[in-house]
Design an enzyme around this catalytic site. Structure first.
Site, short mmCIF file in Angstrom:
data_model
loop_
_atom_site.label_atom_id
_atom_site.label_comp_id
_atom_site.label_asym_id
_atom_site.label_seq_id
_atom_site.Cartn_x
_atom_site.Cartn_y
_atom_site.Cartn_z
N HIS A 91 35.84 35.55 47.07
CA HIS A 91 36.65 36.74 47.34
C HIS A 91 38.06 36.38 47.82
CE1 HIS A 91 32.59 39.00 47.72
NE2 HIS A 91 33.05 39.03 46.49
N ASP A 93 30.65 36.74 37.34
CA ASP A 93 29.98 36.31 38.57
C ASP A 93 28.48 36.53 38.48
OD1 ASP A 93 29.52 35.56 41.21
OD2 ASP A 93 30.09 37.52 42.03
#
Ligand SMILES: C[S@@+](CC[C@H](N)C(=O)[O-])C[C@H]1O[C@@H](n2cnc3c(N)ncnc32)[C@H](O)[C@@H]1O
Length: 272
Positions: free
Chosen positions: A18, A155
């Site tokens: 992130h 992801d």
């Protein structure tokens, strides 16, 4: 589909992914023209760390639990967004927090319940579309974006034994369809061999301008453990490698495992 991201939200691997994602999004925002983000494996968007699955595993204590409150300027943007969202933001909530009014996001999530939660989170939001759809199919369907500017985040949960190979194929497909797009694929580091395989495959793929960034929390000697993680980034925005050396060093210092073999890498896999 057994994997539920809620058990792992906010762990060190999420933080690495992130923090890099936020840097990429801000770099895309340096140009006025709008862009599209395709989040191929989106999850439920945001996570309560204090109850339910995340509280049960407590993985976040070794991740965001260590980073929150650190004054390191290299992490200020990411940590500020975490604070702003309130719950721990998964990739969709982080992206949404950064989108400008000329930008948009398309999220794909295959798990029916998780896709439902995500759809409810963004109900009525004209800049976000949520699809219960297979990620690899979505790469073919949603690329290239009409804007011709975009970021694709890949992801997957790495549940399947062939997930590294699928990621490699997914990156190649995304690049064929959207050659100028910024593509970022996250991967776990359990054993070195899988990672070496992915790097070698990208080097041999003919795809230009590829960089891998990695954080190791310990030497990857025990392949049953998550010893680190990384992202392969195709077409990284200007200044990426230099910025990543600072961001990854800050992450490593904040995560502070102190175990042998902890470190970070910024590796260019192919030239521009
Ligand atoms: C690692 S999690 C995603 C986390 C999210 N990107 C984040 O950063 O907050 C992987 C997600 O992919 C979903 N998934 C698994 N296989 C998929 C597929 N073939 N297509 C789309 N989603 C899939 C899982 O249900 C899970 O929610």
């Amino acid at each position: 589909m057994n994997y539920r991201h809620a058990f792992h939200a906010g762990n060190f691997a999420d933080c690495v992914k992130h923090a890099v994602l936020v840097w990429l999004l801000r770099a895309m925002g340096r140009k006025e023209k709008g862009f599209m983000v395709l989040d191929t494996h989106a999850g439920i968007g945001q996570y309560d760390l204090n109850s339910g699955p995340a509280a049960r595993t407590g993985e976040w204590h070794g991740g965001i639990g260590r980073l929150m409150g650190r004054g390191d300027p290299a992490l200020a943007d990411y940590l500020g967004l975490v604070e702003q969202v309130g719950l721990y933001p998964g990739s969709p909530a982080l992206v949404r927090a950064v989108l400008r009014e000329q930008d948009r996001m398309v999220c794909c999530e295959l798990h029916p319940e998780d896709a439902g939660v995500l759809r409810r989170l963004f109900r009525g939001d004209g800049q976000v579309a949520v699809h219960q759809r297979d990620a690899w199919e979505a790469v073919g369907a949603f690329l290239p974006p009409a804007e011709r500017r975009g970021l694709v985040l890949i992801d997957p949960p790495y549940e399947a034994v062939d997930e590294f190979a699928r990621v490699e194929e997914g990156l190649k497909l995304a690049h064929r369809r959207f050659g100028q797009g910024v593509l970022a694929a996250w991967y776990p580091v359990k054993a070195r061999a899988q990672v070496r395989g992915l790097h070698d495959a990208m080097r041999a793929s003919g795809v230009r301008d590829v960089v891998a960034v990695e954080v190791y929390v310990r030497e990857p000697l025990d392949a049953a453990r998550l010893n680190g993680c990384g992202l392969v980034v195709v077409n990284p925005p200007f200044g990426f490698e230099r910025a990543m050396r600072i961001v990854l060093a800050a992450l490593l210092a904040g995560l502070g495992t102190g175990e042998m073999g902890a470190g970070f890498n910024v590796v260019r896999l192919s030239d521009e």
